[in-house]
Design a protein around this motif. Structure first.
Motif, short mmCIF file in Angstrom:
data_model
loop_
_atom_site.label_atom_id
_atom_site.label_comp_id
_atom_site.label_asym_id
_atom_site.label_seq_id
_atom_site.Cartn_x
_atom_site.Cartn_y
_atom_site.Cartn_z
N ILE A 87 0.83 -1.21 0.00
CA ILE A 87 0.00 0.00 0.00
C ILE A 87 0.87 1.26 0.00
O ILE A 87 0.61 2.22 -0.73
CB ILE A 87 -0.95 -0.01 1.22
N LYS A 88 1.91 1.23 0.84
CA LYS A 88 2.80 2.40 0.92
C LYS A 88 3.45 2.69 -0.43
O LYS A 88 3.54 3.85 -0.86
CB LYS A 88 3.86 2.15 1.99
N LYS A 89 3.88 1.64 -1.12
CA LYS A 89 4.50 1.81 -2.44
C LYS A 89 3.49 2.36 -3.44
O LYS A 89 3.81 3.23 -4.25
CB LYS A 89 5.06 0.47 -2.93
N ALA A 90 2.26 1.82 -3.39
CA ALA A 90 1.22 2.28 -4.32
C ALA A 90 0.90 3.75 -4.10
O ALA A 90 0.70 4.51 -5.05
CB ALA A 90 -0.03 1.42 -4.16
N ILE A 91 0.83 4.18 -2.83
CA ILE A 91 0.57 5.60 -2.51
C ILE A 91 1.69 6.47 -3.06
O ILE A 91 1.45 7.51 -3.70
CB ILE A 91 0.41 5.80 -1.00
N LYS A 92 2.94 6.05 -2.83
CA LYS A 92 4.09 6.85 -3.28
C LYS A 92 4.17 6.92 -4.80
O LYS A 92 4.70 7.89 -5.36
CB LYS A 92 5.37 6.28 -2.69
N LYS A 93 3.64 5.90 -5.48
CA LYS A 93 3.64 5.89 -6.95
C LYS A 93 2.46 6.67 -7.52
O LYS A 93 2.32 6.79 -8.74
CB LYS A 93 3.60 4.45 -7.46
N GLY A 94 1.59 7.21 -6.63
CA GLY A 94 0.45 7.98 -7.09
C GLY A 94 -0.68 7.13 -7.64
O GLY A 94 -1.48 7.61 -8.46
N LEU A 95 -0.77 5.89 -7.18
CA LEU A 95 -1.78 4.96 -7.68
C LEU A 95 -3.01 4.88 -6.78
O LEU A 95 -3.98 4.20 -7.12
CB LEU A 95 -1.18 3.56 -7.84
N VAL A 96 -2.99 5.57 -5.63
CA VAL A 96 -4.11 5.54 -4.70
C VAL A 96 -4.76 6.93 -4.65
O VAL A 96 -4.09 7.94 -4.44
CB VAL A 96 -3.66 5.12 -3.28
N PHE A 97 -6.09 6.95 -4.86
CA PHE A 97 -6.85 8.20 -4.84
C PHE A 97 -7.89 8.13 -3.73
O PHE A 97 -8.48 7.07 -3.48
CB PHE A 97 -7.56 8.43 -6.18
N VAL A 98 -8.12 9.26 -3.06
CA VAL A 98 -9.17 9.36 -2.04
C VAL A 98 -10.09 10.51 -2.43
O VAL A 98 -9.63 11.65 -2.58
CB VAL A 98 -8.58 9.58 -0.63
N ASN A 99 -11.35 10.19 -2.64
CA ASN A 99 -12.35 11.18 -3.09
C ASN A 99 -11.88 11.92 -4.36
O ASN A 99 -12.06 13.13 -4.51
CB ASN A 99 -12.67 12.18 -1.99
N GLY A 100 -11.25 11.17 -5.24
CA GLY A 100 -10.85 11.71 -6.53
C GLY A 100 -9.51 12.42 -6.55
O GLY A 100 -9.07 12.89 -7.61
N ASN A 101 -8.84 12.51 -5.40
CA ASN A 101 -7.55 13.19 -5.32
C ASN A 101 -6.43 12.21 -5.01
O ASN A 101 -6.62 11.24 -4.28
CB ASN A 101 -7.59 14.27 -4.23
N VAL A 102 -5.26 12.48 -5.56
CA VAL A 102 -4.10 11.64 -5.29
C VAL A 102 -3.80 11.66 -3.80
O VAL A 102 -3.72 12.72 -3.17
CB VAL A 102 -2.86 12.12 -6.08
N ALA A 103 -3.65 10.48 -3.20
CA ALA A 103 -3.45 10.37 -1.75
C ALA A 103 -1.97 10.49 -1.40
O ALA A 103 -1.08 10.28 -2.22
CB ALA A 103 -3.98 9.03 -1.26
N THR A 104 -1.73 10.83 -0.12
CA THR A 104 -0.38 10.86 0.43
C THR A 104 -0.33 9.93 1.64
O THR A 104 -1.36 9.56 2.20
CB THR A 104 0.02 12.28 0.87
N THR A 105 0.88 9.58 2.06
CA THR A 105 1.02 8.68 3.21
C THR A 105 0.57 9.33 4.51
O THR A 105 0.28 8.64 5.48
CB THR A 105 2.49 8.22 3.35
N ALA A 106 0.50 10.66 4.53
CA ALA A 106 0.10 11.37 5.75
C ALA A 106 -1.41 11.57 5.85
O ALA A 106 -1.92 12.03 6.87
CB ALA A 106 0.79 12.74 5.81
N LEU A 107 -2.16 11.21 4.81
CA LEU A 107 -3.60 11.43 4.79
C LEU A 107 -4.29 10.62 5.89
O LEU A 107 -3.98 9.46 6.10
CB LEU A 107 -4.16 11.03 3.43
N VAL A 108 -5.25 11.27 6.59
CA VAL A 108 -6.00 10.62 7.66
C VAL A 108 -7.40 10.32 7.18
O VAL A 108 -8.10 11.19 6.63
CB VAL A 108 -6.04 11.52 8.92
N ILE A 109 -7.83 9.08 7.40
CA ILE A 109 -9.18 8.64 7.03
C ILE A 109 -10.09 8.82 8.25
O ILE A 109 -9.77 8.38 9.35
CB ILE A 109 -9.16 7.17 6.59
N THR A 110 -11.25 9.47 8.02
CA THR A 110 -12.17 9.73 9.14
C THR A 110 -13.56 9.13 8.93
O THR A 110 -14.34 9.01 9.88
CB THR A 110 -12.33 11.25 9.36
N GLY A 111 -13.89 8.75 7.69
CA GLY A 111 -15.19 8.16 7.42
C GLY A 111 -15.81 8.66 6.14
O GLY A 111 -15.65 9.83 5.78
#
Length: 289
Positions: free
Chosen positions: A35-59
């Motif tokens: 997951i960490k590698k996928a985030i760093k490669k820009g392959l993970v999006f949250v609500n349509g935006n590229v995610a970062t490893t520091a992003l906090v999920i709240t619901g």
């Protein structure tokens, strides 16, 4: 890029970093490092935006995993497992000796779980993963989580010692009928209680003992180190042994026999047990648990 998988977070959860929450929610990237590698490669999006490893999920977030068009499809490890218990939240499987639970190897219990278990229908469903470990040569019961909430609660249960595990082993040499073993392992305190169920004379080993074990802490190789430390190593242990008293034929005689805990979601009292392996019964045919 091509959309590979997506996951909808429950409406309300305790705040947690994305790289922790996302462990197991995607079948093709089930591990924390993946997951960490996928985030760093820009392959993970949250609500349509590229995610970062520091992003906090709240619901209520929509988490999407993309892949590059050149990404190879995931290989499946085909390995049938005995399922002892299963519901929509968790499972207990029987781990044979001679296979690792997790790690960098392709042939792991974790990589075989998806084909052996039913997919959870819960909103926070994840790819099934073991929430604790058994050593490569150890057989017995292994607790599996199928949802994020279950993973969180079972992990806390282990930390708070709310899951009682019972093991059985065959040990070498004369032993007291019962006792406790306390010693430092990796500079941390550890404690195990034991009860000898039966002893038989042995020409090679002096005595062989069928022993019930209850670890109160969970250090690496704890039971194996404890029994070796009091001069009664487990039969077949090739790491912790007495010189000239190694058994090579039938592997390690250590088995995870039962789990006792409260179901993290239904709150039902759970007691799950398994029979001793045949190699134990050949030595102690008249002992029943």
């Amino acid at each position: 890029m091509k959309l590979k998988e997506q996951h909808k977070v429950k409406n309300s959860i305790e705040p947690i970093r994305l790289q922790e929450y996302a462990i197991g929610i995607f079948s093709t990237v089930p591990t924390k490092s993946g997951i960490k590698k996928a985030i760093k490669k820009g392959l993970v999006f949250v609500n349509g935006n590229v995610a970062t490893t520091a992003l906090v999920i709240t619901g209520n977030e929509l988490i999407e995993l993309f892949q590059n068009e050149t990404t190879d499809p995931k290989k499946q490890f085909i390995f049938p497992l005995q399922v002892v218990f299963e519901d929509d939240f968790m499972a207990v499987i029987y781990k044979p000796s001679g296979i690792v639970v997790s790690g960098n190897s392709f042939a792991t219990i974790n990589n075989a779980l998806e084909q052996n278990l039913k997919a959870s229908t819960q909103q926070d469903a994840v790819i099934p993963r073991a929430v604790h470990r058994l050593d490569y040569p150890t057989s017995g019961l292994l607790l599996i989580s199928k949802t994020n909430a279950t993973t969180y609660h079972l992990t806390k249960f282990f930390e708070e010692k709310k899951i009682q595990k019972t093991y059985h082993a065959v040990t070498i040499g004369k032993m007291k009928n019962e006792g406790g073993i306390e010693m430092l392992i990796d500079e941390k305190e550890s404690y195990s209680a034991y009860n000898v169920l039966k002893s038989i004379p042995s020409e090679k080993y002096g005595f062989l003992n069928l022993v019930e074990l209850n670890p109160k802490t969970g250090r690496r190789h704890q039971l194996r180190k404890h029994l070796h430390g009091i001069g009664n190593p487990i039969l077949g242990d090739k790491d912790y042994f007495i010189e000239d008293l190694i058994s090579y034929g039938n592997g390690l005689y250590l088995h995870a026999t039962s789990l006792e805990f409260t179901h993290p979601i239904t709150t039902k009292k759970m007691f799950i047990s398994s029979e001793l392996p045949k190699k134990f019964k050949r030595l102690f045919p008249d002992v029943s648990l």
